[in-house]
Design a protein around this motif. Structure first.
Motif, PDB file in Angstrom:
ATOM      1  N   THR A  22     -21.764   0.222 -28.702  1.00  0.00           N
ATOM      2  CA  THR A  22     -22.536  -0.708 -29.539  1.00  0.00           C
ATOM      3  C   THR A  22     -23.785  -0.056 -30.114  1.00  0.00           C
ATOM      4  O   THR A  22     -24.113  -0.282 -31.283  1.00  0.00           O
ATOM      5  N   SER A  23     -24.464   0.758 -29.338  1.00  0.00           N
ATOM      6  CA  SER A  23     -25.677   1.388 -29.858  1.00  0.00           C
ATOM      7  C   SER A  23     -25.355   2.356 -31.000  1.00  0.00           C
ATOM      8  O   SER A  23     -26.096   2.430 -31.985  1.00  0.00           O
ATOM      9  N   GLU A  24     -24.246   3.080 -30.884  1.00  0.00           N
ATOM     10  CA  GLU A  24     -23.826   3.975 -31.974  1.00  0.00           C
ATOM     11  C   GLU A  24     -23.429   3.155 -33.206  1.00  0.00           C
ATOM     12  O   GLU A  24     -23.756   3.516 -34.338  1.00  0.00           O
ATOM     13  N   ALA A  50     -28.296  -7.839 -36.423  1.00  0.00           N
ATOM     14  CA  ALA A  50     -28.155  -8.942 -35.456  1.00  0.00           C
ATOM     15  C   ALA A  50     -27.016  -9.869 -35.874  1.00  0.00           C
ATOM     16  O   ALA A  50     -26.224 -10.308 -35.024  1.00  0.00           O
ATOM     17  N   GLN A  51     -26.896 -10.158 -37.158  1.00  0.00           N
ATOM     18  CA  GLN A  51     -25.813 -11.012 -37.643  1.00  0.00           C
ATOM     19  C   GLN A  51     -24.458 -10.326 -37.492  1.00  0.00           C
ATOM     20  O   GLN A  51     -23.448 -10.972 -37.241  1.00  0.00           O
ATOM     21  N   LEU A  52     -24.438  -9.012 -37.613  1.00  0.00           N
ATOM     22  CA  LEU A  52     -23.205  -8.256 -37.436  1.00  0.00           C
ATOM     23  C   LEU A  52     -22.643  -8.459 -36.029  1.00  0.00           C
ATOM     24  O   LEU A  52     -21.435  -8.504 -35.844  1.00  0.00           O
ATOM     25  N   GLN A  53     -23.514  -8.632 -35.056  1.00  0.00           N
ATOM     26  CA  GLN A  53     -23.065  -8.863 -33.687  1.00  0.00           C
ATOM     27  C   GLN A  53     -22.357 -10.215 -33.555  1.00  0.00           C
ATOM     28  O   GLN A  53     -21.470 -10.377 -32.717  1.00  0.00           O
ATOM     29  N   ASP A  72     -18.661 -14.499 -44.467  1.00  0.00           N
ATOM     30  CA  ASP A  72     -19.749 -15.072 -43.668  1.00  0.00           C
ATOM     31  C   ASP A  72     -20.911 -14.093 -43.546  1.00  0.00           C
ATOM     32  O   ASP A  72     -22.079 -14.469 -43.711  1.00  0.00           O
ATOM     33  N   LEU A  73     -20.589 -12.842 -43.259  1.00  0.00           N
ATOM     34  CA  LEU A  73     -21.640 -11.828 -43.143  1.00  0.00           C
ATOM     35  C   LEU A  73     -22.321 -11.615 -44.492  1.00  0.00           C
ATOM     36  O   LEU A  73     -23.540 -11.502 -44.561  1.00  0.00           O
ATOM     37  N   LEU A 111     -17.247  -0.700 -39.250  1.00  0.00           N
ATOM     38  CA  LEU A 111     -17.895  -0.047 -38.113  1.00  0.00           C
ATOM     39  C   LEU A 111     -17.704  -0.852 -36.834  1.00  0.00           C
ATOM     40  O   LEU A 111     -17.431  -0.299 -35.768  1.00  0.00           O
ATOM     41  N   LYS A 112     -17.849  -2.163 -36.960  1.00  0.00           N
ATOM     42  CA  LYS A 112     -17.706  -3.030 -35.800  1.00  0.00           C
ATOM     43  C   LYS A 112     -16.294  -2.949 -35.227  1.00  0.00           C
ATOM     44  O   LYS A 112     -16.109  -2.822 -34.018  1.00  0.00           O
TER      45      LYS A 112
END
Length: 86
Positions: free
Chosen positions: A3-5, A36-39, A46-47, A78-79
């Motif tokens: 997640t950090s990457e 934050a919204q990507l999470q 939506d994004l 990426l997600k």
């Protein structure tokens, strides 16, 4: 990819975007909100709507939704890459 990457790469994508052509160092607060919204969100539309709202709230300038959708696809790629690595 952890997640950090993913977050680091998402920040880079957003820094390179520069929707108002003012330089990539002017969007720190907006980028933080978008990441934050990507999470939370998994659908490009939506994004994209969230991205559009975040940037409009901070600058009072409107970005066409199509532009936001384009960057949302990059972020969501990426997600999903981060989720799919075994």
């Amino acid at each position: 990819m952890d997640t950090s990457e993913m977050n680091r790469r998402a920040v880079w994508v957003m820094e390179e975007w520069d929707p108002f052509a003012v330089g990539k160092d002017h969007y720190d607060a907006e980028i933080t909100e978008v990441v934050a919204q990507l999470q939370l969100l998994d659908h490009p539309s939506d994004l994209a709507k969230q991205i559009q709202g975040i940037y409009r709230a901070s600058s009072e300038k409107w970005i066409p939704l199509e532009n936001c959708v384009e960057v949302s696809y990059k972020l969501l790629a990426l997600k999903y890459e981060a989720k799919c690595i075994i």
